[in-house]
Design an enzyme around this catalytic site. Structure first.
Site, PDB file in Angstrom:
ATOM      1  N   ASP A 129       0.869  -1.189   0.000  1.00  0.00           N
ATOM      2  CA  ASP A 129       0.000   0.000   0.000  1.00  0.00           C
ATOM      3  C   ASP A 129       0.901   1.233   0.000  1.00  0.00           C
ATOM      4  O   ASP A 129       1.500   1.567   1.024  1.00  0.00           O
ATOM      5  CB  ASP A 129      -0.905   0.023   1.242  1.00  0.00           C
ATOM      6  CG  ASP A 129      -2.084  -0.934   1.146  1.00  0.00           C
ATOM      7  OD1 ASP A 129      -1.973  -1.940   0.410  1.00  0.00           O
ATOM      8  OD2 ASP A 129      -3.101  -0.697   1.830  1.00  0.00           O
ATOM      9  N   LYS A 185     -10.071   0.297  -2.575  1.00  0.00           N
ATOM     10  CA  LYS A 185      -9.960   0.050  -1.138  1.00  0.00           C
ATOM     11  C   LYS A 185     -10.348   1.308  -0.386  1.00  0.00           C
ATOM     12  O   LYS A 185      -9.855   2.395  -0.684  1.00  0.00           O
ATOM     13  CB  LYS A 185      -8.534  -0.364  -0.755  1.00  0.00           C
ATOM     14  CG  LYS A 185      -8.354  -0.563   0.763  1.00  0.00           C
ATOM     15  CD  LYS A 185      -6.963  -1.053   1.119  1.00  0.00           C
ATOM     16  CE  LYS A 185      -6.751  -1.066   2.640  1.00  0.00           C
ATOM     17  NZ  LYS A 185      -5.401  -1.558   3.015  1.00  0.00           N
ATOM     18  N   LYS A 225      -6.843   3.506  -3.386  1.00  0.00           N
ATOM     19  CA  LYS A 225      -7.222   3.526  -1.970  1.00  0.00           C
ATOM     20  C   LYS A 225      -7.480   4.957  -1.529  1.00  0.00           C
ATOM     21  O   LYS A 225      -6.739   5.865  -1.894  1.00  0.00           O
ATOM     22  CB  LYS A 225      -6.105   2.881  -1.148  1.00  0.00           C
ATOM     23  CG  LYS A 225      -6.324   2.862   0.364  1.00  0.00           C
ATOM     24  CD  LYS A 225      -5.187   2.115   1.045  1.00  0.00           C
ATOM     25  CE  LYS A 225      -5.200   2.285   2.565  1.00  0.00           C
ATOM     26  NZ  LYS A 225      -4.062   1.604   3.218  1.00  0.00           N
TER      27      LYS A 225
END
Length: 215
Positions: free
Chosen positions: A89, A180, A151
């Site tokens: 991430d 996400k 995300k």
């Protein structure tokens, strides 16, 4: 998809200890979450704790500001993968995006993508600092660079995931990558609403509370 598999069970606190990460991993194995999300210092330890389970090891890169050089992010990614990371991430350079330096943002994402080839890459925008137009551009750049997910947030800035942002991102990745949601997801109703809006994965430290709230 089973509800438990939406979750990256997360502890990114600066004061997290090995005992905290061990507990995180044990909880993740108990509930069979998608992953645990940890800081890079605990990559190998989390991988070891999760041995024998299907739970993935997710590691943050350039976290939480995204404001270091691309070369540093690429090295951090390479090291995380060497230590056992299954998923990365990363945080984009938010200031460069806002300044319209789109080639630099693309190259930043692409360098991390190349450094974790074959692994899952999620690209964090920090939506609370962006206009809708900037969020859309970040989606385009992430897809172009080969991201697996976009995300919403780090959870460390002025705001987290919103229903409208999840829907916006879902619409503008056009099925070419997943979404996400992270930041402020602390109860079952919020988690369910994010999924309904299009989230494919949820990042939260309140995962156990959410699972218990579903029962």
């Amino acid at each position: 998809m089973k509800f438990n598999k939406y979750f990256d069970h997360t502890n990114l606190k600066p004061d997290a200890t090995k005992d905290d990460i061990r507990t995180l991993c044990e909880e993740a194995k108990k509930y069979d979450f998608a992953s645990v999300c940890v800081n890079g210092i605990y990559t190998a330890f989390a991988k070891q704790c999760l041995s024998g389970s299907d739970v993935k090891t997710c590691v943050v890169v350039g976290f939480p500001l995204g404001a270091m050089s691309t070369d540093v992010k690429a090295y951090e990614t390479k090291k995380a993968v060497e230590d056992g990371a299954d998923e990365i991430d990363m945080v984009i350079p938010v200031g460069l995006l806002k300044a319209g330096e789109y080639d630099a943002v693309y190259e930043d994402i692409k360098a991390v993508r190349d450094a974790c080839a074959g692994k899952v890459l999620k690209v964090i925008f920090e939506n609370c600092l962006l206009t809708d137009e900037e969020k859309i551009k970040a989606c385009e750049l992430s897809v172009k660079a080969g991201a697996d997910y976009v995300k919403t947030s780090t959870g460390f800035s002025t705001g987290g995931a919103t229903i409208s942002d999840v829907a916006l991102m879902k619409a503008h990745v056009e099925g070419k990558c997943k979404v996400k949601a992270a930041g402020g997801i602390r109860d079952y109703n919020t988690a369910a609403a994010m999924i309904d809006a299009g989230a494919d994965r949820l990042g939260t430290s309140a995962t156990i509370k959410i699972m218990e709230g579903r029962q």
